[in-house]
Design a protein around this motif. Structure first.
Motif, PDB file in Angstrom:
ATOM      1  N   UNK A  88      14.604   3.264   5.762  1.00  0.00           N
ATOM      2  CA  UNK A  88      14.756   4.236   6.847  1.00  0.00           C
ATOM      3  C   UNK A  88      13.531   4.206   7.760  1.00  0.00           C
ATOM      4  N   UNK A  89      12.342   4.295   7.152  1.00  0.00           N
ATOM      5  CA  UNK A  89      11.104   4.361   7.937  1.00  0.00           C
ATOM      6  C   UNK A  89      10.800   3.018   8.605  1.00  0.00           C
ATOM      7  N   UNK A 167       3.602  -2.978   5.183  1.00  0.00           N
ATOM      8  CA  UNK A 167       2.475  -3.314   4.308  1.00  0.00           C
ATOM      9  C   UNK A 167       2.474  -2.581   2.964  1.00  0.00           C
ATOM     10  N   UNK A 168       2.994  -1.348   2.841  1.00  0.00           N
ATOM     11  CA  UNK A 168       3.046  -0.765   1.496  1.00  0.00           C
ATOM     12  C   UNK A 168       3.839  -1.624   0.519  1.00  0.00           C
ATOM     13  N   UNK A 210       7.671   8.575  -5.066  1.00  0.00           N
ATOM     14  CA  UNK A 210       8.476   8.109  -3.931  1.00  0.00           C
ATOM     15  C   UNK A 210       8.019   8.762  -2.635  1.00  0.00           C
ATOM     16  N   UNK A 211       7.789  10.063  -2.652  1.00  0.00           N
ATOM     17  CA  UNK A 211       7.338  10.753  -1.443  1.00  0.00           C
ATOM     18  C   UNK A 211       5.946  10.272  -1.008  1.00  0.00           C
ATOM     19  N   UNK A 215       5.040   8.685   2.660  1.00  0.00           N
ATOM     20  CA  UNK A 215       3.934   9.150   3.504  1.00  0.00           C
ATOM     21  C   UNK A 215       3.047   7.980   3.911  1.00  0.00           C
ATOM     22  N   UNK A 216       2.803   7.072   2.961  1.00  0.00           N
ATOM     23  CA  UNK A 216       1.976   5.914   3.252  1.00  0.00           C
ATOM     24  C   UNK A 216       2.630   5.019   4.309  1.00  0.00           C
ATOM     25  N   UNK A 217       3.922   4.753   4.149  1.00  0.00           N
ATOM     26  CA  UNK A 217       4.600   3.878   5.106  1.00  0.00           C
ATOM     27  C   UNK A 217       4.751   4.563   6.464  1.00  0.00           C
TER      28      UNK A 217
END
Length: 263
Positions: A88-89, A167-168, A210-211, A215-217
């Motif tokens: 999604x992101x 990159x994550x 997962x959250x 947040x990282x991505x």
């Protein structure tokens, strides 16, 4: 571009279903994935037709990177909601980068994939009721790589911005692979060495892990959107900042594991 990718994505989906039903050997599955050169023919032709050694090496390296991307998305589909949410992101970010460049056809394709991942995520977020499996993760890996290459070839945005967005996934899967190779582990066997898996082993719930990855991505995606037209110096600073961030995160997880063992 579109119909070639749809056709090959369908092939990858069929291979994933076949593997789920019959448990394909690693070698056979890799050989089938090797057909991805079809996807990159038009993207790589300027490099492969060039008469310089460096251009040919770059083209072949890009093919190898595409193969790796096909597999790393599968490698990272290890806990509920992770691969779907990152889809999604990630694809939303690629679409937004394309819209910034004025290519709304590219934006529409990316937005459609992002929306499809969102519909799947409704049922896949922890605790999941359905699962992606190889049939879904391999297709998403193909689409992410092919769209990134197309954007770079068409001059919409450079390839490194796509790498930053994803990159994550890329850093986790690549660092984990090298760590396992250095330990002489059998690379195609199941394991729990990814950073998100190590977070869960340290006591984080699947939902929280997962959250945290979301947040990282999301932060990576926002960074890519902000620096697309920035001066080169600012882009280098952002890349250095993210490299440092990943280094700090890796050291923090390793330190937490050592403390847990010593207790």
């Amino acid at each position: 571009f579109f119909w070639w990718r749809v056709g090959f994505a369908s092939v990858l989906w069929a291979v994933g279903v076949w593997d789920a039903l019959r448990d394909l050997s690693w070698g056979l599955r890799l050989a089938l994935y090797g057909l991805c050169w079809v996807v990159t023919v038009d993207t790589l032709s300027p490099f492969l037709e060039a008469d310089t050694f460096a251009s040919v090496v770059f083209g072949l390296t890009t093919v190898a990177a595409l193969l790796w991307f096909l597999n790393l998305y599968n490698f990272m589909d290890g806990i509920d909601g992770l691969a779907g949410g990152m889809g999604v992101i990630g694809f939303a970010a690629l679409g937004a980068l394309g819209a910034q460049a004025g290519d709304f056809g590219f934006f529409f394709i990316c937005a459609t994939i992002s929306a499809a991942c969102g519909g799947f995520l409704v049922f896949n977020f922890p605790r999941a009721r359905i699962f992606m499996g190889d049939a879904g993760s391999s297709v998403l890996g193909l689409l992410a790589a092919a769209l990134s290459l197309k954007a770079d070839r068409d001059g919409l945005f450079p390839l490194w911005l796509s790498v930053l967005v994803f990159s994550p996934f890329i850093v986790d899967a690549t660092v984990t692979l090298f760590r396992r190779a250095l330990r002489r582990e059998v690379l195609w066997r199941a394991h729990r060495s990814h950073f998100y898996q190590r977070l869960v082993a340290l006591g984080s719930s699947h939902r929280r892990a997962t959250l945290s990855e979301y947040l990282l991505m999301l932060a990576c995606a926002v960074s890519a959107l902000l620096v697309r037209d920035a001066p080169h110096r600012s882009q280098y600073i952002v890349l250095f900042a993210w490299a440092s961030t990943y280094g700090i995160l890796r050291l923090s997880i390793s330190a937490a594991e050592r403390r847990r063992i010593s207790q």
